[in-house]
Design an enzyme around this catalytic site. Structure first.
Site, PDB file in Angstrom:
ATOM      1  N   TYR A 120     -12.161   1.496 -10.084  1.00 48.78           N
ATOM      2  CA  TYR A 120     -12.676   2.930 -10.456  1.00 48.78           C
ATOM      3  C   TYR A 120     -12.949   3.243 -11.824  1.00 48.78           C
ATOM      4  CZ  TYR A 120     -11.244   3.886  -5.518  1.00 48.78           C
ATOM      5  OH  TYR A 120     -11.487   3.810  -4.037  1.00 48.78           O
ATOM      6  N   LYS A 168      -3.011  -8.086  -5.047  1.00 47.55           N
ATOM      7  CA  LYS A 168      -3.856  -9.542  -4.461  1.00 47.55           C
ATOM      8  C   LYS A 168      -4.275 -10.561  -5.677  1.00 47.55           C
ATOM      9  CE  LYS A 168      -6.363 -10.974  -1.335  1.00 47.55           C
ATOM     10  NZ  LYS A 168      -5.836 -11.483   0.071  1.00 47.55           N
ATOM     11  N   ASP A 200      -3.125  -7.442   1.715  1.00 48.96           N
ATOM     12  CA  ASP A 200      -3.560  -7.704   3.084  1.00 48.96           C
ATOM     13  C   ASP A 200      -2.438  -7.732   4.015  1.00 48.96           C
ATOM     14  OD1 ASP A 200      -3.368  -9.773   1.817  1.00 48.96           O
ATOM     15  OD2 ASP A 200      -4.947 -10.946   2.758  1.00 48.96           O
ATOM     16  N   ASP A 224      -5.200   3.867  -2.894  1.00 48.28           N
ATOM     17  CA  ASP A 224      -6.467   4.927  -2.334  1.00 48.28           C
ATOM     18  C   ASP A 224      -6.432   4.343  -0.826  1.00 48.28           C
ATOM     19  OD1 ASP A 224      -8.092   6.789  -1.981  1.00 48.28           O
ATOM     20  OD2 ASP A 224      -9.609   5.978  -2.870  1.00 48.28           O
ATOM     21  N   ASP A 228      -4.159   6.060   2.838  1.00 46.33           N
ATOM     22  CA  ASP A 228      -4.775   6.664   3.810  1.00 46.33           C
ATOM     23  C   ASP A 228      -4.345   6.071   5.175  1.00 46.33           C
ATOM     24  OD1 ASP A 228      -6.301   8.299   2.219  1.00 46.33           O
ATOM     25  OD2 ASP A 228      -8.187   8.145   3.327  1.00 46.33           O
TER      26      ASP A 228
HETATM   27 MG    MG Z   1      -9.088   8.631  -0.920  1.00 43.26          MG
END
Ligand code: MG
Ligand code: NAI
Length: 327
Positions: A120, A168, A200, A224, A228
């Protein structure tokens, strides 16, 4: 001392859930000065700018900010807003509440997500038509800031036995290798226990048995996505609050977006934003008031009224009134 709170509802259901949370804060009769400002798609349409300078300046000077969500301009708004508080960590609790029909009612997690870099960081390029690239940035200093925060976080109370580092590094050896090694070495220095988990494998294991995990420290994108995913385990995005914490300022926001599918109907669940407001209270030192709001939300979720995302038929307003009457 009066604390100045910047209030930035943004777009969509931000315009519904943020006022509900402000009403809850006002009901506490603490000496806050609320200053409202615009950000997002609607103000961009009007003025050409998704994040007007005055909104940026307000967030940069307020003692704390409460933000809702922005639509298409989401990234143009939230990334600079997080920068106004120099936020190096995004704290995202994902907890199942009694009485809510959660996929995994035993879930009680806190994600501590790196908040400034990774994929990001904004270094994307189009090399040529049909070929695009992205540069992933990981620095020792940002990883260290996050790790120090995580060590303080788990040491503050006796609720936590260390934290999990989710990464990872088996594939992204250089970037996630640096992330993992830095976080691990800070934890070693601080005498905090850690374990590591590939992201994962974590995604599967947290669904099958969330009780294996408690505090999860992870890079930006992983935090992120995985938070969720955890929202799915506890009953949806209407329940996930967050805090973007910097060294002397912080910004609070629900994890969810503008929910265009339900915006304008008055049925958005305000719980995520009200819990974010409770985190704001704690950040400013109002621990008792924070606890009171947490308990009022918990009681309301348990007894109702509940919004449709939680199987009820109540409005945002009904839930707000429910919480205020529990205070
Ligand atoms: Mg989000
Ligand atoms: P979303 O979080 O807005 O909605 C996903 C689903 O969850 C929808 O079905 C929605 O109705 C439901 N939902 C979310 N919050 C809820 C609440 N409080 N009560 C009841 N139901 C709720 O994510 P989506 O649909 O991917 O994105 C919509 C817009 O929001 C996009 O334009 C996106 O860019 C933006 N966005 C902005 C964010 C921010 O400003 N921080 C974060 C995420 C998305």
């Amino acid at each position: 001392m009066t604390h100045e709170i910047a209030v930035i509802p943004g777009d969509g259901i931000g315009q519904e859930v943020v006022p509900a949370a402000v009403d809850v804060l006002e009901a506490l009769e603490i000496d806050f000065e609320f200053v409202e400002a615009d950000a997002g798609d609607a103000v961009k349409e009007e003025t050409g700018e998704a994040l007007p300078q005055e909104t940026y300046d307000l967030a940069a000077s307020a003692d704390a900010t409460l933000f809702g969500a922005a639509g298409e301009t989401g990234a143009d708004v939230i990334l600079p807003l997080r920068e106004t508080v120099q936020s190096f960590v995004n704290v995202r609790p994902a907890k199942a509440y009694p009485g809510i029909d959660a996929v995994r009612p035993e879930t009680d997690l806190v994600f501590l997500r790196e908040n400034t870099e990774g994929v990001y960081a904004g270094h994307e390029d189009r090399l040529t038509q049909g070929v695009s690239t992205l540069t992933r940035v990981v620095t020792e200093s940002a990883s260290r800031d996050l790790a120090e925060f995580a060590c303080d976080y788990v040491s503050e109370t006796d609720e936590h036995d260390g934290f999990s580092i989710v990464h990872k590094a088996n594939v992204m050896r250089e970037t996630d290798g640096l992330f993992r090694d830095t976080v691990e070495s800070v934890a070693d220095e601080e005498g905090v226990e850690t374990n590591e988990e590939l992201m994962d494998a974590f995604a599967t294991r947290v669904c099958l048995d969330p009780e294996q995990f408690d505090v999860v420290v992870c890079p930006n994108l992983a935090g992120d996505v995985l938070s969720d995913l955890a929202a799915g385990l506890v009953g949806g995005l209407g329940l996930l609050p967050s805090a973007n914490v910097g060294s002397d300022r912080a910004l609070f926001e629900p994890v969810h977006g503008t929910a265009p599918d339900i915006a304008g109907q008055g049925i958005a669940n305000p719980a995520a934003t009200i819990i974010s407001a409770a985190m704001l209270l704690e950040y400013l030192g109002y621990d008792q008031a924070s606890e009171t709001v947490h308990e009022a939300v918990e009681a309301t979720l348990k007894e109702g009224p509940r919004t449709p995302d939680l199987g009820g038929d109540a409005s945002t307003d009904d839930v707000e009134k429910g919480v205020i009457s529990e205070l």
